[in-house]
Design an enzyme around this catalytic site. Structure first.
Site, mmCIF file in Angstrom:
data_model
loop_
_atom_site.group_PDB
_atom_site.id
_atom_site.type_symbol
_atom_site.label_atom_id
_atom_site.label_comp_id
_atom_site.label_asym_id
_atom_site.label_seq_id
_atom_site.Cartn_x
_atom_site.Cartn_y
_atom_site.Cartn_z
ATOM 1 N N THR A 152 61.860 50.737 -10.457
ATOM 2 C CA THR A 152 62.507 51.265 -9.254
ATOM 3 C C THR A 152 63.424 52.414 -9.652
ATOM 4 O OG1 THR A 152 64.142 50.789 -7.528
ATOM 5 C CG2 THR A 152 64.201 49.349 -9.429
ATOM 6 N N ARG A 159 69.696 53.907 -1.003
ATOM 7 C CA ARG A 159 70.213 53.259 0.215
ATOM 8 C C ARG A 159 71.349 52.292 -0.120
ATOM 9 N NH1 ARG A 159 64.880 53.442 2.274
ATOM 10 N NH2 ARG A 159 64.394 51.519 1.194
ATOM 11 N N ASP A 185 66.084 53.180 -8.341
ATOM 12 C CA ASP A 185 67.477 52.900 -7.950
ATOM 13 C C ASP A 185 68.389 52.422 -9.082
ATOM 14 O OD1 ASP A 185 67.041 53.672 -5.386
ATOM 15 O OD2 ASP A 185 66.644 51.658 -4.631
ATOM 16 N N ASP A 187 69.130 49.460 -10.169
ATOM 17 C CA ASP A 187 70.068 48.491 -9.610
ATOM 18 C C ASP A 187 69.699 47.041 -9.921
ATOM 19 O OD1 ASP A 187 67.811 48.386 -8.093
ATOM 20 O OD2 ASP A 187 68.791 48.509 -6.158
ATOM 21 N N ASP A 242 63.615 44.329 -6.632
ATOM 22 C CA ASP A 242 64.070 42.951 -6.389
ATOM 23 C C ASP A 242 63.214 42.207 -5.361
ATOM 24 O OD1 ASP A 242 65.066 44.525 -4.374
ATOM 25 O OD2 ASP A 242 67.076 43.667 -4.389
ATOM 26 N N GLY A 252 58.507 50.250 -3.777
ATOM 27 C CA GLY A 252 58.493 51.714 -3.899
ATOM 28 C C GLY A 252 57.909 52.144 -5.241
ATOM 29 N N ARG A 266 54.006 47.617 0.690
ATOM 30 C CA ARG A 266 54.953 46.587 1.117
ATOM 31 C C ARG A 266 54.104 45.626 1.941
ATOM 32 N NH1 ARG A 266 59.911 48.722 -0.730
ATOM 33 N NH2 ARG A 266 59.939 50.978 -0.631
HETATM 34 P P1 ATP Z 1 62.090 48.916 -4.170
HETATM 35 O O1 ATP Z 1 63.328 48.574 -4.963
HETATM 36 O O2 ATP Z 1 61.446 50.145 -4.633
HETATM 37 O O3 ATP Z 1 62.280 48.848 -2.677
HETATM 38 P P2 ATP Z 1 61.006 46.257 -4.029
HETATM 39 O O4 ATP Z 1 60.149 45.487 -4.958
HETATM 40 O O5 ATP Z 1 62.393 45.735 -3.805
HETATM 41 O O6 ATP Z 1 61.003 47.754 -4.529
HETATM 42 P P3 ATP Z 1 60.187 45.404 -1.369
HETATM 43 O O7 ATP Z 1 59.369 46.100 -0.335
HETATM 44 O O8 ATP Z 1 61.508 44.859 -1.015
HETATM 45 O O9 ATP Z 1 60.258 46.404 -2.611
HETATM 46 O O10 ATP Z 1 59.323 44.174 -1.918
HETATM 47 C C1 ATP Z 1 57.974 44.373 -2.351
HETATM 48 C C2 ATP Z 1 57.104 43.273 -1.829
HETATM 49 O O11 ATP Z 1 57.527 42.005 -2.370
HETATM 50 C C3 ATP Z 1 57.156 43.050 -0.320
HETATM 51 O O12 ATP Z 1 56.355 43.976 0.370
HETATM 52 C C4 ATP Z 1 56.616 41.635 -0.206
HETATM 53 O O13 ATP Z 1 55.207 41.616 -0.304
HETATM 54 C C5 ATP Z 1 57.202 40.964 -1.457
HETATM 55 N N1 ATP Z 1 58.408 40.205 -1.102
HETATM 56 C C6 ATP Z 1 59.649 40.677 -0.859
HETATM 57 N N2 ATP Z 1 60.494 39.694 -0.497
HETATM 58 C C7 ATP Z 1 59.758 38.545 -0.477
HETATM 59 C C8 ATP Z 1 60.018 37.183 -0.173
HETATM 60 N N3 ATP Z 1 61.234 36.769 0.211
HETATM 61 N N4 ATP Z 1 58.998 36.290 -0.282
HETATM 62 C C9 ATP Z 1 57.774 36.699 -0.665
HETATM 63 N N5 ATP Z 1 57.458 37.951 -0.945
HETATM 64 C C10 ATP Z 1 58.410 38.886 -0.864
#
Ligand code: ATP
Length: 328
Positions: free
Chosen positions: A130, A176, A132, A134, A106, A14, A75
């Protein structure tokens, strides 16, 4: 680890206000230290699809005040697969990149850690971007302050109309899994109650509290509900309360994506600059698989594995207690 000469920077997951000041700091700190910099578009998607471009000091002119991210974000499902990671590695190697700065949450760190464990010749430093707030290892994440200020501004306006009509507003804010925005916004806006994903709220207790407000002749009331609250959704909740709390006309406002946008606050501009600067210096110092965080107003590096294995982020207990005391 050999000396870093060329770094890539990306934003993933995000978007969060403050990412642009952070990108600017990464680019300029790297150039200042004689490194080359490549901007990777749309997070891991750009690594897999080879969507990257060289960045200069002027590539990041006049972006401190912009919300969102000039590098775009996405994503990316293929990066979760071995094939996707291999394709990304081949493109990174072909570009001559030996260090990565990844800005995200994360999920982004999980992907980065996996990638860098498989391909340890690419050093990786994460920056918590982020709204959040968190992530373990940083008291504040990039974007949280701006998003909370945006929520406060919106709720102040809702309060004006609520007060004029003797209304009770249920306001849904983002979060969330995290009630961080809801809690800070609730304290800042004098909410009657705050419903959070981390804490269950008994509806009858909420109704009792709101009825007490009625009897004390409160002219308006605000209840903040975080997206991830488990009471069954803001509309049903408002309906259930309206049946019992009859002196107020109850309205619902869902703030939605406006919470992500807007110019970053002073706090997020400084935090983004500080974290971007620290991330590049960490790569230069030979660090990898670490997250840059801010603890007690000092930059601190935490291993990504540690940041990811601690999901015990706790909302401040004193803030939670204050909600009831300050809304008498
Ligand atoms: P936010 O907290 O804003 O949601 P985020 O970094 O947690 O941000 P995610 O969509 O969960 O957002 O993860 C971003 C990207 O990281 C995913 O679209 C994917 O490309 C990669 N990613 C997430 N989990 C994995 C995993 N287990 N293995 C490899 N790549 C991953």
């Amino acid at each position: 680890m050999s000396k870093i000469s060329k770094i890539g920077v990306l934003t993933s997951g995000g978007d969060a206000p403050g990412m642009n000041p952070c990108i600017r700091a990464v680019v300029r700190t790297a150039l200042y230290n004689g490194l080359e910099v490549v901007g990777i578009k749309q997070g891991y998607k750009g690594m897999i699809e080879n969507d990257m471009y060289p960045m200069q000091a002027r590539s990041v002119s006049n972006i401190l005040n912009l919300g969102g991210t000039i590098l775009k974000t996405a994503r990316c499902l293929p990066f979760r697969t071995d094939e996707g990671q291999e394709a990304a590695y081949q493109n990174i190697k072909a570009q001559g990149i030996d260090g990565l700065v990844v800005i995200g949450g994360d999920g982004t760190f999980t992907g980065a850690l996996r990638f860098s464990q498989k391909y340890p010749d690419i050093a990786v430093i994460g920056i918590p971007g982020t709204i959040d707030n968190d992530l373990y290892g940083s008291t504040y994440t990039l974007g949280f302050d701006t998003a909370t200020n945006t929520v406060i501004e919106a709720i102040d306006k809702i309060r004006d109309t609520a007060d004029s009509h003797d209304r009770l507003f249920f306001v849904e804010v983002m979060g969330r899994d995290s009630g961080a925005i809801a809690l800070r916004a609730g304290i800042s806006c004098g909410a009657e109650a705050i419903l959070l994903p981390e804490k269950s709220t008994a509806i009858d207790e909420l109704i009792r509290h709101l009825k007490a407000g009625e009897s004390k002749k409160k002219s308006s009331s605000i209840v903040i509900v975080a997206e991830g609250d488990k009471s069954g959704g803001i509309y049903d909740l408002a309906k259930a309360v309206q049946k019992e709390v009859t002196n107020y006309d109850i309205k619902v406002a869902v703030l939605g994506h406006l919470q992500r946008g807007g110019a970053p606050s002073s706090f997020d501009r400084v935090l983004g600059s500080r974290m971007g600067y620290a991330a590049v210096n960490a790569l230069i110092a030979g660090e990898s698989q670490k997250m840059v965080g801010l603890e007690a107003n000092h930059i601190k590096l935490t291993p990504l594995s540690e940041a990811l294995s601690h999901h015990d982020f706790k909302l401040e207990a004193d803030l939670l207690q204050m909600v009831e005391v300050l809304s008498i």
